[in-house]
Design a protein around this motif. Sequence first.
Motif, PDB file in Angstrom:
ATOM      1  N   ILE A   1     -33.454   7.088  11.004  1.00  0.00           N
ATOM      2  CA  ILE A   1     -32.397   6.586  10.835  1.00  0.00           C
ATOM      3  C   ILE A   1     -32.077   6.967   9.244  1.00  0.00           C
ATOM      4  O   ILE A   1     -32.796   7.095   8.534  1.00  0.00           O
ATOM      5  CB  ILE A   1     -32.444   5.043  11.159  1.00  0.00           C
ATOM      6  CG1 ILE A   1     -33.260   4.322  10.172  1.00  0.00           C
ATOM      7  CG2 ILE A   1     -32.680   4.903  12.581  1.00  0.00           C
ATOM      8  CD1 ILE A   1     -33.083   2.658  10.268  1.00  0.00           C
ATOM      9  N   ALA A   2     -30.655   6.476   9.065  1.00  0.00           N
ATOM     10  CA  ALA A   2     -30.158   6.461   7.827  1.00  0.00           C
ATOM     11  C   ALA A   2     -29.193   5.290   7.533  1.00  0.00           C
ATOM     12  O   ALA A   2     -28.577   4.950   8.403  1.00  0.00           O
ATOM     13  CB  ALA A   2     -29.186   7.887   7.568  1.00  0.00           C
ATOM     14  N   VAL A   3     -29.429   4.673   6.455  1.00  0.00           N
ATOM     15  CA  VAL A   3     -28.626   3.322   6.390  1.00  0.00           C
ATOM     16  C   VAL A   3     -28.027   3.716   5.066  1.00  0.00           C
ATOM     17  O   VAL A   3     -28.610   4.030   4.149  1.00  0.00           O
ATOM     18  CB  VAL A   3     -29.706   2.231   6.337  1.00  0.00           C
ATOM     19  CG1 VAL A   3     -29.015   0.877   5.900  1.00  0.00           C
ATOM     20  CG2 VAL A   3     -30.610   1.994   7.470  1.00  0.00           C
ATOM     21  N   TYR A   4     -26.670   3.358   4.858  1.00  0.00           N
ATOM     22  CA  TYR A   4     -25.722   3.215   3.605  1.00  0.00           C
ATOM     23  C   TYR A   4     -25.302   1.969   3.365  1.00  0.00           C
ATOM     24  O   TYR A   4     -24.858   1.411   4.354  1.00  0.00           O
ATOM     25  CB  TYR A   4     -24.684   4.146   4.087  1.00  0.00           C
ATOM     26  CG  TYR A   4     -24.993   5.639   4.666  1.00  0.00           C
ATOM     27  CD1 TYR A   4     -25.246   6.640   3.674  1.00  0.00           C
ATOM     28  CD2 TYR A   4     -25.057   5.909   5.966  1.00  0.00           C
ATOM     29  CE1 TYR A   4     -25.712   7.941   4.147  1.00  0.00           C
ATOM     30  CE2 TYR A   4     -25.472   7.230   6.381  1.00  0.00           C
ATOM     31  CZ  TYR A   4     -25.941   8.274   5.526  1.00  0.00           C
ATOM     32  OH  TYR A   4     -26.253   9.427   5.841  1.00  0.00           O
ATOM     33  N   VAL A   5     -25.563   1.748   2.220  1.00  0.00           N
ATOM     34  CA  VAL A   5     -25.037   0.221   1.548  1.00  0.00           C
ATOM     35  C   VAL A   5     -24.277   0.365   0.487  1.00  0.00           C
ATOM     36  O   VAL A   5     -24.703   1.145  -0.403  1.00  0.00           O
ATOM     37  CB  VAL A   5     -26.593  -0.590   1.085  1.00  0.00           C
ATOM     38  CG1 VAL A   5     -26.002  -1.822   0.613  1.00  0.00           C
ATOM     39  CG2 VAL A   5     -27.415  -0.555   2.015  1.00  0.00           C
ATOM     40  N   GLU A   6     -22.917  -0.086   0.717  1.00  0.00           N
ATOM     41  CA  GLU A   6     -22.100   0.219  -0.475  1.00  0.00           C
ATOM     42  C   GLU A   6     -22.235  -1.188  -0.993  1.00  0.00           C
ATOM     43  O   GLU A   6     -21.996  -2.532  -0.945  1.00  0.00           O
ATOM     44  CB  GLU A   6     -20.477  -0.011   0.100  1.00  0.00           C
ATOM     45  CG  GLU A   6     -20.091   1.179   1.169  1.00  0.00           C
ATOM     46  CD  GLU A   6     -19.695   2.409   0.272  1.00  0.00           C
ATOM     47  OE1 GLU A   6     -19.620   2.082  -0.909  1.00  0.00           O
ATOM     48  OE2 GLU A   6     -19.797   3.525   0.723  1.00  0.00           O
ATOM     49  N   LEU A   7     -22.597  -1.035  -2.638  1.00  0.00           N
ATOM     50  CA  LEU A   7     -22.912  -2.087  -3.541  1.00  0.00           C
ATOM     51  C   LEU A   7     -22.058  -2.956  -3.994  1.00  0.00           C
ATOM     52  O   LEU A   7     -22.121  -3.982  -4.414  1.00  0.00           O
ATOM     53  CB  LEU A   7     -23.974  -1.423  -4.650  1.00  0.00           C
ATOM     54  CG  LEU A   7     -25.331  -1.197  -4.152  1.00  0.00           C
ATOM     55  CD1 LEU A   7     -25.982  -0.477  -5.392  1.00  0.00           C
ATOM     56  CD2 LEU A   7     -26.073  -2.017  -3.355  1.00  0.00           C
ATOM     57  N   ALA A   8     -20.556  -2.482  -3.701  1.00  0.00           N
ATOM     58  CA  ALA A   8     -19.541  -3.131  -4.302  1.00  0.00           C
ATOM     59  C   ALA A   8     -19.129  -4.027  -3.039  1.00  0.00           C
ATOM     60  O   ALA A   8     -18.322  -5.140  -3.220  1.00  0.00           O
ATOM     61  CB  ALA A   8     -18.247  -2.092  -4.398  1.00  0.00           C
ATOM     62  N   ASP A   9     -19.804  -4.055  -1.841  1.00  0.00           N
ATOM     63  CA  ASP A   9     -19.320  -4.891  -0.784  1.00  0.00           C
ATOM     64  C   ASP A   9     -20.392  -4.823   0.264  1.00  0.00           C
ATOM     65  O   ASP A   9     -20.289  -4.175   1.300  1.00  0.00           O
ATOM     66  CB  ASP A   9     -17.993  -4.287  -0.233  1.00  0.00           C
ATOM     67  CG  ASP A   9     -17.318  -5.326   0.841  1.00  0.00           C
ATOM     68  OD1 ASP A   9     -17.793  -6.307   0.865  1.00  0.00           O
ATOM     69  OD2 ASP A   9     -16.909  -4.622   2.091  1.00  0.00           O
ATOM     70  N   TYR A  10     -21.295  -5.735   0.118  1.00  0.00           N
ATOM     71  CA  TYR A  10     -22.412  -6.199   1.001  1.00  0.00           C
ATOM     72  C   TYR A  10     -22.823  -7.470   0.904  1.00  0.00           C
ATOM     73  O   TYR A  10     -22.314  -8.078  -0.134  1.00  0.00           O
ATOM     74  CB  TYR A  10     -23.669  -4.964   0.967  1.00  0.00           C
ATOM     75  CG  TYR A  10     -24.343  -5.742  -0.241  1.00  0.00           C
ATOM     76  CD1 TYR A  10     -25.560  -6.265  -0.114  1.00  0.00           C
ATOM     77  CD2 TYR A  10     -23.692  -5.169  -1.676  1.00  0.00           C
ATOM     78  CE1 TYR A  10     -26.208  -6.520  -1.600  1.00  0.00           C
ATOM     79  CE2 TYR A  10     -24.591  -5.266  -2.653  1.00  0.00           C
ATOM     80  CZ  TYR A  10     -25.767  -6.152  -2.719  1.00  0.00           C
ATOM     81  OH  TYR A  10     -26.425  -6.400  -3.706  1.00  0.00           O
TER      82      TYR A  10
END
Length: 121
Positions: free
Chosen positions: A58-67
């Motif tokens: 799996i790959a997980v993407y986290v937007e640090l401006a909106d989480y």
Amino acid sequence: MRVLPRRFRPHTVKLIQLLTENEQGIAENRTITIRHVKVDTSYGIIQSKRGITTDDKIAVYVELADYTAYDENDRVLKYGEDFKIRPDDTLSFLNETYEITSMNEVLLDSNSPIRLEITAK
């Protein structure tokens, strides 16, 4: 840089961090719930002439401006100040457990990251 809208980031993952051992010699875990992320479960399923090139699942993407990230006590956490993601941590998604193999902090113009790209197997 524009943030990917939340409708494209509908997933929630649990980050399980192994903490130091307590006085009784028992290793303690810390569970952090991260909401509004994008999970790609077909990440490692890339067939080429040489076969599958990676064993990551799996790959997980986290937007640090909106989480949203919080711990077991519902305390809101901020990446970089309250927690960091390490390759020896574990991810839980849809009742499956994955071992983090790499974590990439995407930088734009400053020293603070704008996005996290996590791969796990």
